[in-house]
Design a protein around this motif. Structure first.
Motif, PDB file in Angstrom:
ATOM      1  N   PRO A 187       0.804  -1.275  -0.108  1.00 39.92           N
ATOM      2  CA  PRO A 187       0.031   0.143  -0.065  1.00 39.92           C
ATOM      3  C   PRO A 187       0.820   1.252  -0.081  1.00 39.92           C
ATOM      4  O   PRO A 187       0.507   2.314  -0.428  1.00 39.92           O
ATOM      5  N   GLU A 188       2.008   1.328   0.745  1.00 36.40           N
ATOM      6  CA  GLU A 188       2.849   2.647   0.752  1.00 36.40           C
ATOM      7  C   GLU A 188       3.628   2.810  -0.608  1.00 36.40           C
ATOM      8  O   GLU A 188       3.741   3.728  -1.015  1.00 36.40           O
ATOM      9  N   ILE A 189       3.762   1.777  -1.240  1.00 35.11           N
ATOM     10  CA  ILE A 189       4.569   1.875  -2.288  1.00 35.11           C
ATOM     11  C   ILE A 189       3.726   2.402  -3.388  1.00 35.11           C
ATOM     12  O   ILE A 189       3.936   3.188  -4.422  1.00 35.11           O
ATOM     13  N   ASP A 190       2.421   1.851  -3.348  1.00 36.14           N
ATOM     14  CA  ASP A 190       1.455   2.434  -4.151  1.00 36.14           C
ATOM     15  C   ASP A 190       0.888   3.841  -4.042  1.00 36.14           C
ATOM     16  O   ASP A 190       1.059   4.395  -5.173  1.00 36.14           O
ATOM     17  N   LYS A 191       0.931   4.360  -2.957  1.00 35.44           N
ATOM     18  CA  LYS A 191       0.874   5.652  -2.440  1.00 35.44           C
ATOM     19  C   LYS A 191       1.953   6.460  -2.948  1.00 35.44           C
ATOM     20  O   LYS A 191       1.604   7.482  -3.703  1.00 35.44           O
ATOM     21  N   ARG A 192       3.219   6.155  -2.875  1.00 38.49           N
ATOM     22  CA  ARG A 192       4.216   6.959  -3.369  1.00 38.49           C
ATOM     23  C   ARG A 192       4.325   6.867  -4.721  1.00 38.49           C
ATOM     24  O   ARG A 192       4.724   8.020  -5.384  1.00 38.49           O
ATOM     25  N   ALA A 193       4.066   5.851  -5.396  1.00 39.06           N
ATOM     26  CA  ALA A 193       4.185   5.649  -6.698  1.00 39.06           C
ATOM     27  C   ALA A 193       3.346   6.824  -7.504  1.00 39.06           C
ATOM     28  O   ALA A 193       3.781   7.085  -8.592  1.00 39.06           O
ATOM     29  N   LYS A 194       2.104   6.998  -6.875  1.00 38.76           N
ATOM     30  CA  LYS A 194       1.310   8.118  -7.566  1.00 38.76           C
ATOM     31  C   LYS A 194       2.203   9.534  -7.659  1.00 38.76           C
ATOM     32  O   LYS A 194       1.680  10.369  -8.336  1.00 38.76           O
ATOM     33  N   LEU A 195       3.131   9.796  -6.834  1.00 40.88           N
ATOM     34  CA  LEU A 195       3.706  10.888  -6.672  1.00 40.88           C
ATOM     35  C   LEU A 195       5.080  11.040  -7.571  1.00 40.88           C
ATOM     36  O   LEU A 195       5.878  12.130  -7.457  1.00 40.88           O
ATOM     37  N   GLY A 196       5.430   9.526  -7.889  1.00 37.64           N
ATOM     38  CA  GLY A 196       6.881   9.701  -8.761  1.00 37.64           C
ATOM     39  C   GLY A 196       6.670   9.538 -10.255  1.00 37.64           C
ATOM     40  O   GLY A 196       5.613   9.043 -10.853  1.00 37.64           O
ATOM     41  N   ASN A 197       7.907   9.257 -10.889  1.00 40.42           N
ATOM     42  CA  ASN A 197       8.023   9.062 -12.125  1.00 40.42           C
ATOM     43  C   ASN A 197       8.312   7.579 -12.608  1.00 40.42           C
ATOM     44  O   ASN A 197       9.403   7.181 -11.834  1.00 40.42           O
ATOM     45  N   LEU A 241      12.779   8.380  -3.120  1.00 38.27           N
ATOM     46  CA  LEU A 241      11.788   7.432  -2.848  1.00 38.27           C
ATOM     47  C   LEU A 241      10.478   7.250  -3.654  1.00 38.27           C
ATOM     48  O   LEU A 241      10.278   6.161  -4.192  1.00 38.27           O
ATOM     49  N   ASN A 242       9.875   8.356  -4.099  1.00 39.78           N
ATOM     50  CA  ASN A 242       8.820   8.312  -4.964  1.00 39.78           C
ATOM     51  C   ASN A 242       9.016   7.751  -6.174  1.00 39.78           C
ATOM     52  O   ASN A 242       8.265   6.918  -6.803  1.00 39.78           O
ATOM     53  N   ASP A 243      10.112   8.299  -6.907  1.00 40.20           N
ATOM     54  CA  ASP A 243      10.446   7.720  -8.126  1.00 40.20           C
ATOM     55  C   ASP A 243      10.813   6.291  -8.136  1.00 40.20           C
ATOM     56  O   ASP A 243      10.325   5.587  -9.132  1.00 40.20           O
ATOM     57  N   ILE A 244      11.633   5.656  -7.088  1.00 46.03           N
ATOM     58  CA  ILE A 244      11.996   4.450  -6.938  1.00 46.03           C
ATOM     59  C   ILE A 244      10.644   3.634  -6.871  1.00 46.03           C
ATOM     60  O   ILE A 244      10.488   2.463  -7.569  1.00 46.03           O
ATOM     61  N   CYS A 245       9.699   4.117  -6.056  1.00 53.49           N
ATOM     62  CA  CYS A 245       8.602   3.135  -5.721  1.00 53.49           C
ATOM     63  C   CYS A 245       7.802   3.245  -7.252  1.00 53.49           C
ATOM     64  O   CYS A 245       7.010   2.196  -7.524  1.00 53.49           O
ATOM     65  N   ALA A 246       7.697   4.392  -7.969  1.00 55.58           N
ATOM     66  CA  ALA A 246       6.877   4.357  -8.987  1.00 55.58           C
ATOM     67  C   ALA A 246       7.515   3.399 -10.160  1.00 55.58           C
ATOM     68  O   ALA A 246       6.865   2.606 -10.921  1.00 55.58           O
ATOM     69  N   SER A 247       8.770   3.533 -10.298  1.00 51.44           N
ATOM     70  CA  SER A 247       9.514   2.574 -11.319  1.00 51.44           C
ATOM     71  C   SER A 247       9.432   1.082 -10.897  1.00 51.44           C
ATOM     72  O   SER A 247       9.360   0.364 -11.686  1.00 51.44           O
ATOM     73  N   ILE A 248       9.367   0.896  -9.468  1.00 48.50           N
ATOM     74  CA  ILE A 248       9.344  -0.860  -9.156  1.00 48.50           C
ATOM     75  C   ILE A 248       7.824  -0.994  -9.376  1.00 48.50           C
ATOM     76  O   ILE A 248       7.577  -2.221 -10.330  1.00 48.50           O
ATOM     77  N   GLN A 249       6.876  -0.325  -9.204  1.00 52.37           N
ATOM     78  CA  GLN A 249       5.307  -0.537  -9.500  1.00 52.37           C
ATOM     79  C   GLN A 249       5.216  -0.737 -10.927  1.00 52.37           C
ATOM     80  O   GLN A 249       4.547  -1.759 -11.264  1.00 52.37           O
ATOM     81  N   TYR A 250       5.817   0.058 -11.740  1.00 52.51           N
ATOM     82  CA  TYR A 250       5.768   0.174 -13.274  1.00 52.51           C
ATOM     83  C   TYR A 250       6.240  -1.243 -13.539  1.00 52.51           C
ATOM     84  O   TYR A 250       5.620  -1.757 -14.365  1.00 52.51           O
TER      85      TYR A 250
END
Ligand code: KG4
Ligand code: ZN
Length: 340
Positions: A187-197, A241-250
């Motif tokens: 859930p935290e990765i999901d939340k941060r992914a919304k703010l990252g590239n 952190l947000n960009d890392i989360c977004a990239s992992i999720q992607y």
């Protein structure tokens, strides 16, 4: 058979949630879950602790489910329980409890495969939610499972792809651990992914033939990447952190959608249903919606409380089996590696 007044109690105890639910003619009357917080401090489920917590929880959880449904146990027509797959010590608690209750009440005992439960949760009567027509493809994604199943009918299912190592939820949770996030990290990765590239960093995708998945290489790739970058800049994770989360999720979403695309092409089926805790992920939901436009899919996501581990999905399978006149013997055994 009169299908009009059937009450079934479902019991789920395969992992770290003790759950009970009463279903009446396909409609959920109660859906009670006691989640075990104890595992958070260990960063993952500890089987022995899970089993002990189930023992403590099962009586009050079942009691509550009956109370919320507004019925007494004498009104039940059958008891359904998760026989497997799952943790043996956890499964034993629900299995033994269900057996004794069915025996005491002298009503049918119905064993349920947890993975079929995730899939057939789509058949719970729920306003605003459509049931997928047969045949359809079901992708179950959670902390314990990653599977694509071709569903020909309620009890005619074929696993056409599954993970050969980690489950997709583990990929989220283990990546989160590397980044210093709490458990579970999805859930935290999901939340941060919304703010990252999502294109900020590239991770190598696994090459697995056919429709199978692999996530352990991705986790190792992320670990080495973080170690390398942190050596250059000790604040790397904090600053990105947000960009890392977004990239992992992607990356994870591309892996899942690529396999779904292949499964749909191979089978010619365009009805796609998802379930399991990871189906809460906003990126995955969006990718499915995009699939409707891009590939002509019709997609189905059940109500959130029926996607994570729950007993409503066990109760619906119990109800459907009951309608077919099915019941099992008292000597049925829990089965940790039960197959669909
Ligand atoms: O189905 P579930 O509640 O339990 C089992 O594992 O059976 O799924 C839990 C998993 C965890 O790995 C958690 O990190 C992941 O689902 N999860 C998510 C999200 N919400 C839960 N992963 C990605 N994005 C989310 N929004
Ligand atoms: Zn599950």
């Amino acid at each position: 058979m009169d299908s009009q007044n059937i009450y079934v109690l479902g019991i789920e105890s395969s992992c770290d949630d003790t759950a009970a639910s009463v279903i009446y003619n396909g409609k959920i009357l109660s859906n009670v879950i006691a989640s075990q917080k104890i595992h958070e401090e260990y960063g993952g489920v500890v089987p022995e602790l899970a089993s002990r917590a189930h023992q403590q929880n099962i009586v009050p959880v079942v009691h509550n489910a009956l109370k919320k449904a507004g019925i007494t146990k004498e009104e039940l027509n059958a008891i359904a329980f998760t026989r497997g797959p799952g943790l043996m010590g956890s499964l034993l608690v629900g299995t033994s409890f269900a057996k004794s209750l069915a025996y005491g009440l002298n009503i049918p005992l119905i064993d349920v495969n947890h993975m079929q439960g995730h899939i057939l949760a789509h058949y719970i009567e729920e306003e605003g939610f459509e049931k997928p027509p047969f045949p359809f493809l079901a992708m179950t994604i959670s902390g314990g499972h990653t599977q694509i199943v071709k569903v020909n009918h309620y009890f005619d299912m074929e696993v056409i792809g599954e993970t050969i190592d980690d489950a997709v939820g583990e990929a989220f949770d283990k990546s989160g651990k590397i980044l210093g996030l709490g458990y579970p990290a999805g859930p935290e990765i999901d939340k941060r992914a919304k703010l990252g590239n999502p294109k900020a960093f590239q991770f190598t995708k696994p090459k697995v033939d056919g429709l199978n998945f692999s996530f352990s290489g991705l986790k190792t790739g992320i670990l080495y990447f973080v170690q390398r970058e942190t050596k250059k800049n000790p604040k790397f994770v904090e600053e990105n952190l947000n960009d890392i989360c977004a990239s992992i999720q992607y990356t994870i979403i591309v892996i899942l959608v690529d396999k779904l695309k292949k499964a749909s092409k191979d089978t010619g089926i365009k009805h796609i249903a998802i379930g399991g805790g990871v189906s809460a992920n906003s990126g995955i939901r969006q990718a499915l919606k995009d699939g409707e436009q891009k590939f002509g899919w019709t997609t189905y996501v059940p109500k959130f409380e029926y996607t994570t581990d729950n007993a409503a999905m066990i109760a619906i399978v119990g109800y459907l089996k009951y309608l077919e006149g099915y019941s099992t013997e008292q000597n049925v055994m829990a089965s940790a590696r039960l197959k669909i």
